[in-house]
Design a protein around this motif. Sequence first.
Motif, PDB file in Angstrom:
ATOM      1  N   ALA A 104       0.866  -1.176   0.000  1.00  0.00           N
ATOM      2  CA  ALA A 104       0.000   0.000   0.000  1.00  0.00           C
ATOM      3  C   ALA A 104       0.899   1.221   0.000  1.00  0.00           C
ATOM      4  O   ALA A 104       1.966   1.210   0.633  1.00  0.00           O
ATOM      5  CB  ALA A 104      -0.904   0.010   1.235  1.00  0.00           C
ATOM      6  N   GLY A 105       0.493   2.257  -0.730  1.00  0.00           N
ATOM      7  CA  GLY A 105       1.287   3.479  -0.755  1.00  0.00           C
ATOM      8  C   GLY A 105       1.297   4.149   0.606  1.00  0.00           C
ATOM      9  O   GLY A 105       2.343   4.401   1.196  1.00  0.00           O
ATOM     10  N   SER A 141       7.810   3.082  -3.682  1.00  0.00           N
ATOM     11  CA  SER A 141       7.572   3.738  -2.397  1.00  0.00           C
ATOM     12  C   SER A 141       6.918   5.098  -2.630  1.00  0.00           C
ATOM     13  O   SER A 141       6.951   5.627  -3.738  1.00  0.00           O
ATOM     14  CB  SER A 141       8.903   3.967  -1.678  1.00  0.00           C
ATOM     15  OG  SER A 141       9.573   2.748  -1.465  1.00  0.00           O
ATOM     16  N   GLN A 181       6.646   4.981   8.917  1.00  0.00           N
ATOM     17  CA  GLN A 181       7.009   4.425   7.611  1.00  0.00           C
ATOM     18  C   GLN A 181       7.261   2.931   7.800  1.00  0.00           C
ATOM     19  O   GLN A 181       8.068   2.540   8.631  1.00  0.00           O
ATOM     20  CB  GLN A 181       8.280   5.118   7.134  1.00  0.00           C
ATOM     21  CG  GLN A 181       8.592   4.934   5.684  1.00  0.00           C
ATOM     22  CD  GLN A 181       9.734   5.854   5.236  1.00  0.00           C
ATOM     23  OE1 GLN A 181       9.527   6.951   4.729  1.00  0.00           O
ATOM     24  NE2 GLN A 181      10.945   5.413   5.455  1.00  0.00           N
ATOM     25  N   LYS A 182       6.530   2.125   7.042  1.00  0.00           N
ATOM     26  CA  LYS A 182       6.689   0.675   7.135  1.00  0.00           C
ATOM     27  C   LYS A 182       7.543   0.226   5.965  1.00  0.00           C
ATOM     28  O   LYS A 182       7.279   0.583   4.817  1.00  0.00           O
ATOM     29  CB  LYS A 182       5.315   0.009   7.059  1.00  0.00           C
ATOM     30  CG  LYS A 182       5.322  -1.512   7.167  1.00  0.00           C
ATOM     31  CD  LYS A 182       3.885  -2.047   7.182  1.00  0.00           C
ATOM     32  CE  LYS A 182       3.820  -3.492   7.624  1.00  0.00           C
ATOM     33  NZ  LYS A 182       4.156  -4.456   6.589  1.00  0.00           N
ATOM     34  N   LYS A 203       8.383   1.159   0.678  1.00  0.00           N
ATOM     35  CA  LYS A 203       7.889   1.764   1.907  1.00  0.00           C
ATOM     36  C   LYS A 203       6.406   2.078   1.794  1.00  0.00           C
ATOM     37  O   LYS A 203       5.896   2.305   0.700  1.00  0.00           O
ATOM     38  CB  LYS A 203       8.680   3.036   2.188  1.00  0.00           C
ATOM     39  CG  LYS A 203      10.116   2.713   2.563  1.00  0.00           C
ATOM     40  CD  LYS A 203      11.037   3.884   2.392  1.00  0.00           C
ATOM     41  CE  LYS A 203      12.478   3.415   2.659  1.00  0.00           C
ATOM     42  NZ  LYS A 203      13.464   4.349   2.115  1.00  0.00           N
ATOM     43  N   SER A 204       5.743   2.063   2.923  1.00  0.00           N
ATOM     44  CA  SER A 204       4.367   2.543   3.011  1.00  0.00           C
ATOM     45  C   SER A 204       4.334   3.584   4.122  1.00  0.00           C
ATOM     46  O   SER A 204       4.875   3.353   5.206  1.00  0.00           O
ATOM     47  CB  SER A 204       3.412   1.409   3.393  1.00  0.00           C
ATOM     48  OG  SER A 204       3.518   0.338   2.481  1.00  0.00           O
TER      49      SER A 204
END
Lengths: 429, 429
Positions: A346-347, A380, B119-120, B390-391
């Motif tokens: 997911a963004g 990302s 941030q994941k 990254k999400s």
Amino acid sequence: MKVIKTTDKNFTKEFQEILNRGKMDISNVENIVKEIINEVKNEGNKALFRHISKFDKWTPTKNEDLEISKSEMKKAYDNLDEELKKALHLAYNRIKAYHEKQLPKSWLDFEENGSILGQKVTPVNRAGVYVPGGKAFYPSSLLMNVIPAIVAGVREIIVTTPVIENKPNELLLAALYICGAPKTFKVGGASAIAALSYGTESIPKVDVITGPGNIFVATAKKLVYGDVNIDMIAGPSEIGIIADNSAKPDYVAIDLLSQAEHDEMASSILITDSEMLAIKTLEKIKKFLKELERREIAQKSIEERGAIIITQNIEEAINFMNEIAPEHLEILTKNPFELLPYIQNAGAIFLGEYTPEPIGDYIAGPNHTLPTGGTAKFYSPLNVEIFMKKSSIISFSKKAMEEMGKSCAILAKTEGLTAHQKSVLQRFK
Amino acid sequence: MKVIKTTDKNFTKEFQEILNRGKMDISNVENIVKEIINEVKNEGNKALFRHISKFDKWTPTKNEDLEISKSEMKKAYDNLDEELKKALHLAYNRIKAYHEKQLPKSWLDFEENGSILGQKVTPVNRAGVYVPGGKAFYPSSLLMNVIPAIVAGVREIIVTTPVIENKPNELLLAALYICGAPKTFKVGGASAIAALSYGTESIPKVDVITGPGNIFVATAKKLVYGDVNIDMIAGPSEIGIIADNSAKPDYVAIDLLSQAEHDEMASSILITDSEMLAIKTLEKIKKFLKELERREIAQKSIEERGAIIITQNIEEAINFMNEIAPEHLEILTKNPFELLPYIQNAGAIFLGEYTPEPIGDYIAGPNHTLPTGGTAKFYSPLNVEIFMKKSSIISFSKKAMEEMGKSCAILAKTEGLTAHQKSVLQRFK
């Protein structure tokens, strides 16, 4: 609006359509865009004048006509409504604070044999930011692209935006002023991307280009990729919502619609294990649709590309959502943080009922430029690192060379690269 | 070999040629590559069989023919020369250790108003690694691409490589075994890139493709970019050396040649403030050239694309080198670390006389897949982050919404997005 159950016979087929939502066919515009790029490469500003005259309803006659002056920006800022000014500054500060937390650091690492390995992080010298300006003005887009470049430490930021009838939008001017009044050129479309990539008499060549745009801009970005770096190729906006029976149908409905109003091609998808929520959300969508200014766009989008998927449980909802890899993902369940470990793609992830997606578009801090069309599987959000690059650092000591040189020479020889081997062995002479 | 002084009249023109070294014209192969990609998209394995038959001198007849078995890999590993085995393990361990230091971490940040931003970081699900195998075999390439994917935590790694006459290189097989025996397919060129991007009956679709290749591979990577992510578009290899009068001409000469032996198109460039070093280096190049196995390639490369630039001082040397932005940069000066702050653009920086460039190709640890042709101005070395994405994480509390919701709604309204505004205001009802 499509409502499907994962147990339906035709579910796989219907779901595949959702997965294919982002496919963009550039073959129709590719040749036109190639020609535009070549014209700008060969003729510089002259080509820009011609393209502006054709698309933007005004005709620049000299190089200086292309640039927006800092005094214009200041004037617009001074005239700005106070509440709006406050909101823009709040957005600016929060976006800046978030992106500062992303900053990577250079590092060095030392070994007992005296060798040193590391990574040097350096901002790019010059960045180009594209701001769309045809149908709508999104000053938030400017903030979201320029601030990460500022935080990264980019020496020079160049903004380009189409300015219809040579009348710059006042809010955009004010936002430019808040962003430190970067050099800004009144050029749009593929021409702008070409100018930023190869330079003209007025517009300097940049190292990286970011910012959203229509299919011409997206195609131009793909074509220049490699000569400059680009952030990503963006398609229509989208939202996915994972919700259980604790979610408020009001919230789910208006959040789906807030994505649908962007674009007829936008996708708004609810996945829930609650059939009741699905039914109530549908009712609320009908109700809210009547109240929207951009009703026609939202209605078309939600009818043709919206979907509600009813699953047997929340685990299933997560799995399907991971396959969709939505640009925006809202989690409206009893304890949304519990689900975070299972979200793969997911963004941006919006947790809980006080985090509607528009909060992330403007004010939360994280970037609103996000991967679309399923590309969150590998891209990302726009972040400071697109404006920076790394260099490896290697320093071997005599001792390290003595320990490892021979092994290195063997590998070089095995690959048939004997000058490589010789280069290492020379250090032993 | 070109020798020029920065004070020469025609210096700017000569230098511009060096800056243009990396320009790759794909227009000649673009249509062929598009056709290859479409064939693989439409016909899957059947197209692969045909392409292998045409280019690789053998003809697969069934799907299983495409894959290299794990037992082949193990057998090659078991038969490997002990010294070579030791060298490969040393390389594996050092590359792994370096890339582990690059791993980004997920983070959360808390505000007093109860909101949470973060941030994941998640590995991509599936990565494709291309290993060239036409003229030469570079097992080091395999290590340099597969190890970062392993470190990133990619669930499935798919390797493709052309295998001429269906006889896999023993060293490559052994290296595959050391890399954990990933699924490996005997497919090369643009076909392999297409298969990894869109999937076939045998080869699963991946999220990101890395690895070097010829112009067909590079063009295919550019064309599929956006449908999958790619590391970069690589051109011919290059080295830049900044040296003063403390540098040993022996070292400078053999290090320049070790790059020249890669490819007739490789660029080897010395920039020095010492005319004496320039003269002595030229002599040594002549001497070493006679001793090289790949003399013809090295000679052509060094004559046509090699250069020595004599500057008035080291500062000037650094400035010109930053404009060149070389893939590899050696600094052979009295105190190389002193210059590090001024190096803006270089793929990898090799400091001091015990750090010849080949050390970085095999054994040091940092990646040897580096940006070429001046793209070090905006690209980084291959690193773990290409295999991760990254999400953004956003969780607003009721209090945070009360503090900032109104400002958000104003901005949404100003951009004409009233469903966005409504979505926020709904939380106040």
